[in-house]
Design an enzyme around this catalytic site. Sequence first.
Site: not given
Ligand SMILES: [Zn+2]
Length: 241
Positions: A43, A118
Amino acid sequence: MYLLIDKATRQAAAVDPVEPDKVIAAAKEENVRLTTVFTTHHHWDHAGGNKDLISKIDGLQVYAGNDEIDGITVKVGHNFSMKFGSLTVKCLYTPCHTSDHMCYFVKDGDTSIIFSGDTLFLSACGKFFEGTPGQMYEALIGVLSKLPPETKVYCGHEYSLGNLIYAHFADPENPHVVSKLKWAKQQREKSLPTIPSTIGEELQYNPFMRVDEPSIQRRCGTSNGIETMAFLRNEKDNFKA
Ligand SMILES: [Zn+2]
């Protein structure tokens, strides 16, 4: 972003250095040499600074679990272990939030920390963008919950207050949630971070780490940990505090 410093060799590693100039300034302030990048996942708010950082610092080693990460020099897999100065870093593959997600477990003698990206947040987990509830169950229960309980958890975002408000809804009788929520409110009012927590603490108040608890399953109307993981994630995705 985090800066991991090995005091013995005065070298530093940046974890998810999305704002390279801040990382470079921090390394300068600490008087350490930035040699390494640990990327948790693809990301942009984690890997998006790699290109710029590499253009500003020569010879960086970039570790990641995905060949397509900008600047990658070493592709790592589950349980890949390396020395970083006097520290030991072990890579833990935890796909679900993304299919390339890697956590980094760092050991210095008896002290240990985990950069959980995450995958594991304080009192929650990441959204299941590229994976299944079964994968998150394996990541949280199969891998991360097995780390030493005193392991400090440095996660990818300061989402703690909202996460604890949801935890209080999901697990209303749990006194550990109530006290951590109260503390997190005080921290944020003073503009202080709530991070790090520890693995032992997460096992007490994080509903996603407690999906095998009968009381949680009863409320969800589920009969196993994976179903409960799916239920909680879906509920939290639609939860308005
Ligand atoms: Zn992420």
